[in-house]
Design a protein around this motif. Structure first.
Motif, PDB file in Angstrom:
ATOM      1  N   UNK A   1       0.847  -1.193   0.000  1.00 25.59           N
ATOM      2  CA  UNK A   1       0.000   0.000   0.000  1.00 25.59           C
ATOM      3  C   UNK A   1       0.887   1.250   0.000  1.00 25.59           C
ATOM      4  N   UNK A   2       0.530   2.272  -0.780  1.00 30.35           N
ATOM      5  CA  UNK A   2       1.349   3.491  -0.854  1.00 30.35           C
ATOM      6  C   UNK A   2       1.560   4.186   0.488  1.00 30.35           C
ATOM      7  N   UNK A   3       0.674   3.967   1.448  1.00 28.22           N
ATOM      8  CA  UNK A   3       0.862   4.600   2.754  1.00 28.22           C
ATOM      9  C   UNK A   3       2.026   3.979   3.526  1.00 28.22           C
ATOM     10  N   UNK A   4       2.608   2.920   3.007  1.00 32.15           N
ATOM     11  CA  UNK A   4       3.769   2.286   3.645  1.00 32.15           C
ATOM     12  C   UNK A   4       5.084   2.795   3.075  1.00 32.15           C
ATOM     13  N   UNK A   5       5.017   3.675   2.064  1.00 26.47           N
ATOM     14  CA  UNK A   5       6.207   4.263   1.449  1.00 26.47           C
ATOM     15  C   UNK A   5       6.564   5.557   2.165  1.00 26.47           C
ATOM     16  N   UNK A   6       7.846   5.735   2.432  1.00 30.06           N
ATOM     17  CA  UNK A   6       8.335   6.988   3.008  1.00 30.06           C
ATOM     18  C   UNK A   6       9.502   7.454   2.145  1.00 30.06           C
TER      19      UNK A   6
END
Length: 92
Positions: free
Chosen positions: A22-27
């Motif tokens: 999920x893109x919310x896991x990318x930093x």
């Protein structure tokens, strides 16, 4: 064309390593520019992210094998070694 960096990362992880993230896991971590591998006079831009999560990697599509290695390994493209040396906190 037309994708954000995170959309591209999400798609590439799925296509090449069979990872669904999920893109919310990318930093976002950093951007680094340097000489492109085996292309004299060309510059490449690395947009690097940290990705939270786990899962088994399964090579697919354009990838035929992978190996874990140290950041200073000579098998890694020079631009990647430069980036990892400059942003050493990523691998610490």
């Amino acid at each position: 064309m037309g994708e954000t960096l995170t959309q591209t990362l999400q798609r590439e992880l799925k296509e090449e390593l069979s990872l669904v993230v999920s893109p919310d896991r990318f930093k976002w971590a950093f951007t680094h520019r340097g000489a492109a591998y085996n292309q004299p006079g060309k510059i490449v831009e690395l947009n690097c992210f940290l990705v939270a999560g786990s899962g088994a990697l399964k090579v697919d599509s354009e990838v035929y094998d992978y190996k874990w290695c140290r950041p200073d390994d000579s098998r890694i493209a020079e631009v990647v070694r430069e980036a990892l040396a400059r942003y050493s906190w990523v691998v610490e």
